[in-house]
Design a protein around this motif. Structure first.
Motif, mmCIF file in Angstrom:
data_model
loop_
_atom_site.group_PDB
_atom_site.id
_atom_site.type_symbol
_atom_site.label_atom_id
_atom_site.label_comp_id
_atom_site.label_asym_id
_atom_site.label_seq_id
_atom_site.Cartn_x
_atom_site.Cartn_y
_atom_site.Cartn_z
ATOM 1 N N ASN A 124 0.865 -1.182 0.000
ATOM 2 C CA ASN A 124 0.000 0.000 0.000
ATOM 3 C C ASN A 124 0.899 1.229 0.000
ATOM 4 N N TYR A 125 0.421 2.307 -0.615
ATOM 5 C CA TYR A 125 1.296 3.444 -0.943
ATOM 6 C C TYR A 125 0.821 4.743 -0.312
ATOM 7 N N ASP A 126 1.788 5.668 -0.183
ATOM 8 C CA ASP A 126 1.490 7.029 0.289
ATOM 9 C C ASP A 126 0.949 7.886 -0.849
ATOM 10 N N PHE A 127 1.185 7.478 -2.067
ATOM 11 C CA PHE A 127 0.598 8.138 -3.246
ATOM 12 C C PHE A 127 0.738 7.211 -4.447
ATOM 13 N N ALA A 148 -6.047 0.997 -7.579
ATOM 14 C CA ALA A 148 -5.353 2.119 -6.927
ATOM 15 C C ALA A 148 -6.031 2.431 -5.587
ATOM 16 N N PHE A 149 -7.347 2.497 -5.608
ATOM 17 C CA PHE A 149 -8.085 2.777 -4.354
ATOM 18 C C PHE A 149 -7.713 1.751 -3.273
ATOM 19 N N ASN A 150 -7.676 0.485 -3.667
ATOM 20 C CA ASN A 150 -7.401 -0.591 -2.703
ATOM 21 C C ASN A 150 -5.961 -0.604 -2.211
ATOM 22 N N HIS A 151 -5.048 0.040 -2.944
ATOM 23 C CA HIS A 151 -3.623 0.007 -2.573
ATOM 24 C C HIS A 151 -3.110 1.357 -2.075
ATOM 25 N N LEU A 152 -4.023 2.250 -1.728
ATOM 26 C CA LEU A 152 -3.594 3.518 -1.116
ATOM 27 C C LEU A 152 -3.788 3.437 0.395
ATOM 28 N N LYS A 153 -2.868 4.062 1.123
ATOM 29 C CA LYS A 153 -3.062 4.190 2.566
ATOM 30 C C LYS A 153 -4.129 5.260 2.815
ATOM 31 N N GLN A 154 -4.581 5.333 4.048
ATOM 32 C CA GLN A 154 -5.592 6.333 4.378
ATOM 33 C C GLN A 154 -5.025 7.750 4.178
ATOM 34 N N ASN A 155 -5.834 8.611 3.584
ATOM 35 C CA ASN A 155 -5.467 10.008 3.279
ATOM 36 C C ASN A 155 -4.414 10.149 2.180
ATOM 37 N N GLU A 177 -17.365 8.309 -7.583
ATOM 38 C CA GLU A 177 -18.100 7.145 -7.041
ATOM 39 C C GLU A 177 -17.195 6.299 -6.136
ATOM 40 N N LEU A 178 -15.959 6.152 -6.553
ATOM 41 C CA LEU A 178 -15.015 5.270 -5.854
ATOM 42 C C LEU A 178 -14.453 5.912 -4.584
ATOM 43 N N PHE A 179 -13.986 7.137 -4.704
ATOM 44 C CA PHE A 179 -13.265 7.802 -3.602
ATOM 45 C C PHE A 179 -14.148 8.788 -2.827
ATOM 46 N N ASP A 180 -15.299 9.115 -3.419
ATOM 47 C CA ASP A 180 -16.158 10.144 -2.834
ATOM 48 C C ASP A 180 -15.562 11.548 -3.002
ATOM 49 N N ILE A 197 -8.512 11.508 -3.099
ATOM 50 C CA ILE A 197 -7.853 11.094 -1.850
ATOM 51 C C ILE A 197 -8.651 9.969 -1.212
ATOM 52 N N LYS A 198 -7.948 8.938 -0.777
ATOM 53 C CA LYS A 198 -8.627 7.830 -0.088
ATOM 54 C C LYS A 198 -8.893 8.241 1.364
ATOM 55 N N LYS A 199 -10.147 8.415 1.691
ATOM 56 C CA LYS A 199 -10.512 8.875 3.055
ATOM 57 C C LYS A 199 -10.572 7.690 4.008
#
Ligand SMILES: C[S@@+](CC[C@H](N)C(=O)[O-])C[C@H]1O[C@@H](n2cnc3c(N)ncnc32)[C@H](O)[C@@H]1O
Length: 199
Positions: A124-127, A148-155, A177-180, A197-199
């Motif tokens: 999982n990645y920071d960006f 990408a959504f599934n492999h991002l860290k929070q924020n 739809e995916l990230f809001d 941004i992944k919330k």
């Protein structure tokens, strides 16, 4: 028609080098005709890098999704001092990225490897940054966005470039739809830089 992401055997004479400047860094790339934007840095990738340098403070560990020759990842390492993973479905691209990391003296800051989308990715990645493969079609493109959504860290952000006339509005809708959320952080001659941004 043969797409640039389909691999094919090469002779030594198929390879060549070019230099180009991005974000003030003179970079050198070993290249090959079958790879995307093989004689110069793509205008979309350049627009993406300019927008990131102007608007973002990247840090930590990132993914260059569909790295091609390695332009995006190498530039971000030079500019932000980040660590990168760089993946591509095209083995020639992966091999060239490995060589280009060495050529530009950033081989200790990244690894490059083959992956079809996120199939070989365990981190999982920071960006995540990408000039995505539009020609694969909407279904695969949206799959990559979900990966990408599934492999991002929070924020952590996904930042990408797409031309308005290559489906920007429908990709933006899908990202909302995916990230809001999805923000246009820059526009440059028909290229749109989107950030979710992944919330
Ligand atoms: C528009 S090009 C961008 C290349 C490079 N990042 C640049 O800026 O020059 C998209 C890249 O995605 C790669 N690609 C296509 N489908 C892919 C997939 N399913 N998984 C990983 N990479 C893929 C292509 O081989 C190509 O190198």
């Amino acid at each position: 028609m043969q797409h640039y992401f389909i691999d094919k055997p090469h002779a030594e004479t198929d390879f060549f080098e070019f230099s180009d400047t991005v974000l003030g860094y003179e970079l050198c790339f070993r290249s090959c005709d079958s790879i995307f934007s093989n004689h110069k840095i793509d205008d979309g990738s350049r627009a993406l890098l300019n927008a990131i340098a102007k608007n973002e403070e990247l840090a930590g560990f990132g993914l260059d999704l569909g790295c091609g020759l390695g332009v995006i990842g190498i530039s971000l390492i030079k500019h932000f001092g980040v660590k990168m993973e760089m993946i591509d479905i095209n083995n020639t691209a992966v091999n060239l990225t490995k060589q280009n990391l060495i050529k530009n003296n950033v081989q200790h800051s990244a690894i490059a490897y083959y992956s079809d989308g996120f199939k070989n990715i365990n981190n999982n990645y920071d960006f995540i940054v990408t000039n995505p493969p539009i020609k694969t079609g909407k279904v695969l493109l949206f799959d990559l966005m979900e990966g990408a959504f599934n492999h991002l860290k929070q924020n952590a952000p996904l930042i990408l470039v797409i031309r308005k006339n290559h489906g920007m509005e429908s990709l933006k809708k899908h990202l909302i739809e995916l990230f809001d959320n999805c923000e246009i952080i820059a526009r440059d001659k028909g290229y749109y830089i989107l950030k979710s941004i992944k919330k």
